[in-house]
Design a protein around this motif. Sequence first.
Motif, PDB file in Angstrom:
ATOM      1  N   MET A 130      -7.943   5.290  16.635  1.00 30.27           N
ATOM      2  CA  MET A 130      -9.338   5.118  17.057  1.00 30.27           C
ATOM      3  C   MET A 130      -9.597   5.445  18.378  1.00 30.27           C
ATOM      4  O   MET A 130     -10.435   6.234  18.659  1.00 30.27           O
ATOM      5  CB  MET A 130      -9.695   4.066  16.673  1.00 30.27           C
ATOM      6  N   GLU A 131      -8.987   4.698  19.280  1.00 27.01           N
ATOM      7  CA  GLU A 131      -8.861   4.759  20.611  1.00 27.01           C
ATOM      8  C   GLU A 131      -8.714   6.195  21.116  1.00 27.01           C
ATOM      9  O   GLU A 131      -9.497   6.934  21.854  1.00 27.01           O
ATOM     10  CB  GLU A 131      -8.409   3.774  21.514  1.00 27.01           C
ATOM     11  N   ARG A 132      -7.688   6.706  20.821  1.00 28.07           N
ATOM     12  CA  ARG A 132      -7.053   7.976  20.980  1.00 28.07           C
ATOM     13  C   ARG A 132      -8.511   9.276  20.930  1.00 28.07           C
ATOM     14  O   ARG A 132      -8.484  10.193  21.501  1.00 28.07           O
ATOM     15  CB  ARG A 132      -5.842   8.707  20.329  1.00 28.07           C
ATOM     16  N   ARG A 133      -9.014   8.966  19.500  1.00 26.99           N
ATOM     17  CA  ARG A 133     -10.277   9.888  19.178  1.00 26.99           C
ATOM     18  C   ARG A 133     -11.464   9.297  19.829  1.00 26.99           C
ATOM     19  O   ARG A 133     -12.468  10.199  19.369  1.00 26.99           O
ATOM     20  CB  ARG A 133     -10.294   9.765  17.614  1.00 26.99           C
TER      21      ARG A 133
ATOM     22  N   ARG B 188      -9.835   5.761   6.481  1.00 26.78           N
ATOM     23  CA  ARG B 188      -9.014   6.740   5.978  1.00 26.78           C
ATOM     24  C   ARG B 188      -8.476   7.767   6.714  1.00 26.78           C
ATOM     25  O   ARG B 188      -7.313   8.256   6.517  1.00 26.78           O
ATOM     26  CB  ARG B 188      -9.414   7.087   4.622  1.00 26.78           C
ATOM     27  N   LYS B 189      -9.293   8.376   7.604  1.00 26.66           N
ATOM     28  CA  LYS B 189      -8.931   9.505   8.525  1.00 26.66           C
ATOM     29  C   LYS B 189      -7.886   8.994   9.443  1.00 26.66           C
ATOM     30  O   LYS B 189      -6.903   9.642   9.794  1.00 26.66           O
ATOM     31  CB  LYS B 189     -10.097  10.095   9.083  1.00 26.66           C
ATOM     32  N   TYR B 190      -7.877   7.638   9.934  1.00 29.87           N
ATOM     33  CA  TYR B 190      -7.057   7.222  10.754  1.00 29.87           C
ATOM     34  C   TYR B 190      -5.531   6.969   9.848  1.00 29.87           C
ATOM     35  O   TYR B 190      -4.746   7.254  10.568  1.00 29.87           O
ATOM     36  CB  TYR B 190      -7.567   5.830  11.477  1.00 29.87           C
ATOM     37  N   LEU B 191      -5.611   6.379   8.702  1.00 35.19           N
ATOM     38  CA  LEU B 191      -4.383   6.234   7.921  1.00 35.19           C
ATOM     39  C   LEU B 191      -3.669   7.566   7.633  1.00 35.19           C
ATOM     40  O   LEU B 191      -2.444   7.561   7.665  1.00 35.19           O
ATOM     41  CB  LEU B 191      -4.737   5.544   6.430  1.00 35.19           C
TER      42      LEU B 191
END
Length: 111
Positions: free
Chosen positions: A34-37, A64-67
């Motif tokens: 999340m932080e990367r994005r 879900r997109k992070y998973l």
Amino acid sequence: MPTRERKPNRLLAWERLQRGWSHEELARQIIAEMERRGDKDTGLNRNTVRRWETGERRTDPRYRKYLVAVFGKPADQLPWWRAGRPAWTGRRFSGNSSSWGRVRSCYLSLI
């Protein structure tokens, strides 16, 4: 008031355990992605991950997109696409198969 049957998400637990991760580590991996994005932390923690796995809660769509990124697999190979339906609906898609394909393609394009 009828109670909902809890269905453990064993496939999510399997993906996590295959990597040797604890609930805490999976939460850390998601937060790092999340932080990367550039997304804000939403209070995700090990208890959230545990609740997803026990069926106490469903995997929230925002995670879900992070998973997908953390596990390095396409969305259709991850737990919420099993049995021909997305896990968040709780019931089978009522449209025809071509409609389902469009819905699935649209969802996958968003992640």
